[in-house]
Scaffold this active site. Structure first.
Site, short mmCIF file in Angstrom:
data_model
loop_
_atom_site.label_atom_id
_atom_site.label_comp_id
_atom_site.label_asym_id
_atom_site.label_seq_id
_atom_site.Cartn_x
_atom_site.Cartn_y
_atom_site.Cartn_z
N HIS A 10 0.83 -1.22 0.00
CA HIS A 10 0.00 0.00 0.00
C HIS A 10 0.86 1.27 0.00
O HIS A 10 0.50 2.28 0.60
CB HIS A 10 -0.96 0.01 1.19
CG HIS A 10 -1.95 -1.11 1.19
ND1 HIS A 10 -3.03 -1.14 0.33
CD2 HIS A 10 -2.01 -2.26 1.91
CE1 HIS A 10 -3.72 -2.26 0.54
NE2 HIS A 10 -3.12 -2.95 1.48
N ASN A 59 -10.72 -2.94 1.91
CA ASN A 59 -10.39 -2.97 0.48
C ASN A 59 -11.64 -2.70 -0.33
O ASN A 59 -12.76 -2.73 0.20
CB ASN A 59 -9.80 -4.33 0.07
CG ASN A 59 -8.33 -4.46 0.42
OD1 ASN A 59 -7.58 -3.50 0.36
ND2 ASN A 59 -7.92 -5.66 0.79
#
Length: 553
Positions: free
Chosen positions: A55, A130
């Site tokens: 990320h 997510n």
């Protein structure tokens, strides 16, 4: 020639399955599993620069949550008790695999990490979600490094899948439980316009109410204008790797407001026990028809960021910041591993345990190190026994242990005592050492019914049978997504994207296996991909497919 043997980092041979962590009969992962923690802690420190190992490429904006429909009937968690309460926060959206300088989702196909940090009067609440309701893995932290490194650059060459997609597809095809998530990834949702995405907890949580009743919960955050995907390339101006970030920033600066509605899906313990799938399995979704969405809040953007480093780079999200009185983690092995791994990764990235004292991460109810209160409406001033360390921004006069000479720290009233199952009032007294008359107590206190319907909850929590292998039941949701949800046009686009991505696969073994992997979802899809990759197609049912993955002597 001396054989190469899979081993601990100490050099001692590891004789168990390296992809499955140890767990007990109750479904709990074990902290004594040295291999599991060795894998996670090493992975967290395996980047040579101070950026996130996953990320890393992130964008962000400020948001506000408003509770519209309290959840007080299913949880005592304070943030969800009162209609009208509002919590300021920040949303960080990110790719998963790429480095900080790679493209965002305007140019890269990847899940969208959608993480919210809310500053409530009761403490920080993080939603580390997510844009898809499932994920690639399900057996815990032992798979973190294996999976993520397969999606990154080849460590031998420093080149990615656009040069050679062998390691990308080798991992996925060797782990067929990934196929539901990969069906999402190569569908239209694989490249989304910021911030036109949904967000999902994916993991199951356990909400506990004032009557000590457990409800199994998943959280859904649904975009009010609907999701928007980059399909043709003209949905937003595409000028380079930061096109999505630029679209988000420019529209917010122009006054655009984006909003989401928040829902929970719920199951009783008996429903969870009777569920066709497994609530601890991160690769499965729950039917909306059987388990309808229940609204509880809204989220709206409030402002663009104005200091990228302090607000997007320094923000540190963790699933552990959603665990509080009234919310417990399920025994989903990936969730349990993330509770440890995210905080551990932050401690490494900041080279300090005190990253949570930075302004973007600091709870509202902690006293400001410069002498003034952060917020006048806080529920309490927190105190704990952690002290010192690099980057410590706040001094404390409290003792660093539970003390009999300092009773300034109060212990809060407990709605549910974890041992007795009874509530306890607030107090600030040392309760003394408990005398144990019987050496063999059979742990009766710990085994007392902690929640109502304890036996059913225990059966749900202990069921990690999916750790033992893959079954046709693990493929059918991916098939339903492809055959029943995707239109013909979406199916055609998905096949085209798959062929384009897999076409760089140099290994003939992996190249042949890719169509067989997709044949598990749909036989015709497998044949179409084989034709596109110019390889011979041999359809294999799941059992035969798994057998084909075994390597010879």
């Amino acid at each position: 020639m001396t054989e190469k043997i899979y081993s601990y980092r100490s050099g001692n041979a590891f004789t168990k399955n390296p992809l499955v962590p140890e767990y007990d009969a109750c479904g709990n992962l074990l902290i004594k599993d040295v291999h599991h923690f060795e894998q996670m802690t090493t992975f967290n420190r395996s980047t040579n620069i101070s950026e996130r190992i996953v990320h890393s490429k992130g964008s962000g904006c400020f948001v506000k949550m408003k509770i519209t429909d309290p959840l007080s009937d299913i949880t005592v968690a304070k943030p969800f008790q009162n209609a009208g309460e509002e919590y300021e926060g920040i949303l960080r959206m990110s790719t998963v695999a790429g480095e900080r300088g790679t493209g965002d989702h305007s140019t890269v196909r990847d899940p969208v990490g959608t993480s919210f940090k809310f500053k409530t009067p009761y403490g920080v609440m993080d939603w580390v979600f997510n844009n898809t309701p499932v994920f690639f893995i399900r057996t815990g932290g032992t798979q973190f490094e294996h999976f993520i490194k397969s999606q990154k650059r080849d460590h031998r060459t420093g080149l990615g899948a656009d040069y050679d997609a062998t390691q990308f597809w080798d991992y996925l095809t060797l782990n067929p439980e990934s196929i539901h998530q990969v069906t999402y990834l190569f569908g239209d949702r694989g490249k989304q316009v910021y911030p036109y995405f949904n967000a999902y907890s994916g993991h199951t949580l356990k909400f506990i109410n004032k009557d000590n009743e457990v409800t199994y919960v998943q959280i859904h955050v649904i975009q009010d204008e609907g999701v928007k995907n980059i399909v043709n390339g003209d949905e937003i101006p595409i000028f380079g790797p930061d096109s999505n970030r630029a679209h988000l920033q420019s529209t917010l600066e122009a006054g655009k407001k984006y909003s989401w509605t928040c829902y929970v899906q719920t199951m009783t313990p008996q429903q969870a026990l009777d569920f066709k799938y497994n609530v601890n399995d991160l690769t499965k979704v729950w039917s909306h028809k059987e388990y309808p969405l229940r609204k509880f809040a809204t989220i709206e953007t409030t402002a663009p960021i104005d200091n990228y480093f302090e607000q997007v780079e320094q923000v540190a999200m963790s699933p552990s910041n959603l665990i509080m009185d009234g919310i417990e983690p399920s025994n989903d092995p990936v969730l349990v591993a993330r509770l440890f791994s995210y905080d551990d990764a932050h401690r490494f990235r900041f080279n300090s345990p005190n990253y949570d004292q930075l302004p973007i991460n600091r709870p509202l109810n902690t006293e400001c190190p410069y002498g003034y209160k952060t917020n006048n409406k806080v529920d309490h001033i927190p105190a704990n026994l952690t002290r010192d360390g690099f980057m410590s921004l706040g001094a404390s006069s409290d003792k660093s242990f539970i003390s009999s000479v300092d009773n300034s720290i109060k212990f809060p009233p407990s709605a549910v005592c974890p041992i007795t199952g009874k509530s306890a009032p607030a107090h600030s007294h040392y309760v003394g050492a408990k005398y144990r008359a019987d050496v063999d107590t059979e742990q009766k206190g710990l085994k007392a019914n902690q929640v109502k319907d304890h036996e059913t909850v225990a059966k749900v929590d202990s069921n990690l049978s999916f750790m033992e292998g893959i079954n046709e039941i693990d493929i059918e949701q991916a098939t339903a997504l492809y055959e029943k949800i995707y239109t013909k046009e979406q199916q055609e686009r998905m096949a085209k994207e798959l062929i384009n991505h897999a076409s760089t696969t140099k290994s003939p073994i992996v190249r042949k296996r890719i169509p067989q992997y997709w044949g598990l979802v749909n036989k015709d899809l497998g044949a179409k991909i084989a034709e596109g990759l110019n390889v011979e197609y041999e359809y294999l049912p799941l059992k035969e497919y798994c057998e084909s993955l075994k390597t010879g002597e």
